[in-house]
Design a protein around this motif. Structure first.
Motif, mmCIF file in Angstrom:
data_model
loop_
_atom_site.group_PDB
_atom_site.id
_atom_site.type_symbol
_atom_site.label_atom_id
_atom_site.label_comp_id
_atom_site.label_asym_id
_atom_site.label_seq_id
_atom_site.Cartn_x
_atom_site.Cartn_y
_atom_site.Cartn_z
ATOM 1 N N PRO A 161 -5.151 7.337 10.269
ATOM 2 C CA PRO A 161 -6.232 6.506 10.807
ATOM 3 C C PRO A 161 -6.611 6.928 12.228
ATOM 4 C CG PRO A 161 -4.603 5.141 9.708
ATOM 5 C CD PRO A 161 -4.019 6.518 9.783
ATOM 6 N N ASP B 55 -8.401 3.282 -4.141
ATOM 7 C CA ASP B 55 -8.136 2.251 -5.140
ATOM 8 C C ASP B 55 -8.131 2.943 -6.496
ATOM 9 O OD1 ASP B 55 -7.993 -0.102 -3.499
ATOM 10 O OD2 ASP B 55 -10.143 0.127 -3.164
ATOM 11 N N PRO C 241 -11.995 4.776 7.902
ATOM 12 C CA PRO C 241 -11.427 5.449 6.726
ATOM 13 C C PRO C 241 -12.456 5.604 5.615
ATOM 14 C CG PRO C 241 -9.944 3.739 7.539
ATOM 15 C CD PRO C 241 -11.235 3.565 8.280
ATOM 16 N N ALA D 203 1.748 3.727 3.194
ATOM 17 C CA ALA D 203 1.345 3.030 4.394
ATOM 18 C C ALA D 203 2.354 3.164 5.531
ATOM 19 C CB ALA D 203 1.121 1.550 4.077
ATOM 20 N N PRO E 283 -2.824 0.143 -4.097
ATOM 21 C CA PRO E 283 -3.753 1.049 -3.416
ATOM 22 C C PRO E 283 -2.975 2.094 -2.624
ATOM 23 C CG PRO E 283 -3.669 -1.059 -2.285
ATOM 24 C CD PRO E 283 -2.880 -1.223 -3.554
ATOM 25 N N LEU F 187 -2.929 4.751 0.775
ATOM 26 C CA LEU F 187 -3.481 5.136 2.074
ATOM 27 C C LEU F 187 -3.096 6.579 2.347
ATOM 28 C CD1 LEU F 187 -4.834 4.525 4.797
ATOM 29 C CD2 LEU F 187 -2.611 3.705 5.623
ATOM 30 N N HIS G 75 -8.735 5.334 2.025
ATOM 31 C CA HIS G 75 -8.159 4.281 1.188
ATOM 32 C C HIS G 75 -8.564 4.575 -0.255
ATOM 33 C CE1 HIS G 75 -6.605 1.558 4.251
ATOM 34 N NE2 HIS G 75 -7.698 1.795 4.963
ATOM 35 N N THR H 166 0.849 -1.188 0.000
ATOM 36 C CA THR H 166 0.000 0.000 0.000
ATOM 37 C C THR H 166 0.879 1.230 0.000
ATOM 38 O OG1 THR H 166 -1.736 -1.147 1.222
ATOM 39 C CG2 THR H 166 -1.819 1.246 1.212
ATOM 40 N N ARG I 217 -13.336 6.016 1.493
ATOM 41 C CA ARG I 217 -12.856 5.238 0.351
ATOM 42 C C ARG I 217 -13.043 6.040 -0.927
ATOM 43 N NH1 ARG I 217 -11.274 0.284 1.872
ATOM 44 N NH2 ARG I 217 -10.751 -0.142 -0.312
#
Length: 223
Positions: A179, A166, A185, A6, A173, A175, A164, A3, A187
């Motif tokens: 968090p 995509d 989260p 991340a 993906p 991030l 997140h 990710t 999307r």
């Protein structure tokens, strides 16, 4: 699956890499355009392409020369910087911009993250220029992955809403944000350029994407 964004560790060289890579494609584009093209309006209210470039070159000169007086980068300060360059030929503005994109990286790297947003802002403004001229690659293109990495780090460092993403056109993906146990989260489904538009408050006319768990205005990192 990896990710992007991340991990929490800052890459101090990333802003400089983004600037120099963007320099290598943007400066030839600028030098190849006729003078009249620089009067085209942009998505930045009241700013032409020339105004955007004058702002960008001035901001990087301030970084390189360590000129950060009180109120710097405020709307008033930006307007003064642009006004100071009003009588310059476009070529001189482009020369200043090229120097800044070349020399600002080490200064930004040594600032501990405080200036990283300037590098991302410069890349976004390059997208504003492409968008105004109808040139492909606005807010995307070859440098979109390092730009997304910087966007992910900045959004997390500033405690932005976790999201997140995509992406249709990026393998991994992404991030973004920090968090929180208080909120799930959000999307995003769509392309990378539209994600950049969302986070930079740029127009979204005609963009196709899905957003859940938040609204567009909440994502603007520069607003």
């Amino acid at each position: 699956m990896t990710t992007v964004g991340a991990h929490d560790e800052r890459d101090p060289e990333l802003p400089g890499r983004l600037l120099t890579a963007e320099r290598d494609v943007l400066i030839p584009l600028l030098r190849g355009r006729p003078e009249g093209d620089f009067a085209a309006g942009t998505c930045c209210p009241g700013w032409t392409v020339r105004h955007v470039l004058a702002h960008c070159s001035a901001a990087l000169s301030r970084v390189v020369e360590n000129r950060f007086e009180e109120g710097v980068f405020s709307p008033e300060s930006n307007d003064r910087d642009i006004a100071e360059r009003d009588g310059w030929p476009v070529a001189r503005i482009v020369d200043e911009l090229e120097r800044g994109m070349t020399e600002a990286g080490p200064v930004i790297a040594g600032a501990g993250g405080a200036l990283d947003g300037i590098a991302l802002g410069e890349w976004v403004h390059a997208g504003d220029v492409r968008d105004a001229w109808g040139v492909p690659g606005a807010y995307g293109g070859e440098q979109v992955q390092p730009a997304l990495g910087l966007l992910a780090w900045l959004s997390r460092e500033r405690g932005h809403l976790a999201l997140h993403a995509d992406l249709d056109d990026v393998d991994e993906p992404l991030l973004l944000g920090a968090p929180s146990g208080e909120r799930s989260p959000a999307r995003y489904l769509g392309d990378a350029a539209t994600l950049v538009r969302l986070y930079s408050g740029r127009p979204l006319a005609g963009a196709r994407y899905e957003l859940a768990g938040t609204v567009e205005a909440e994502l603007n990192l520069f607003g």
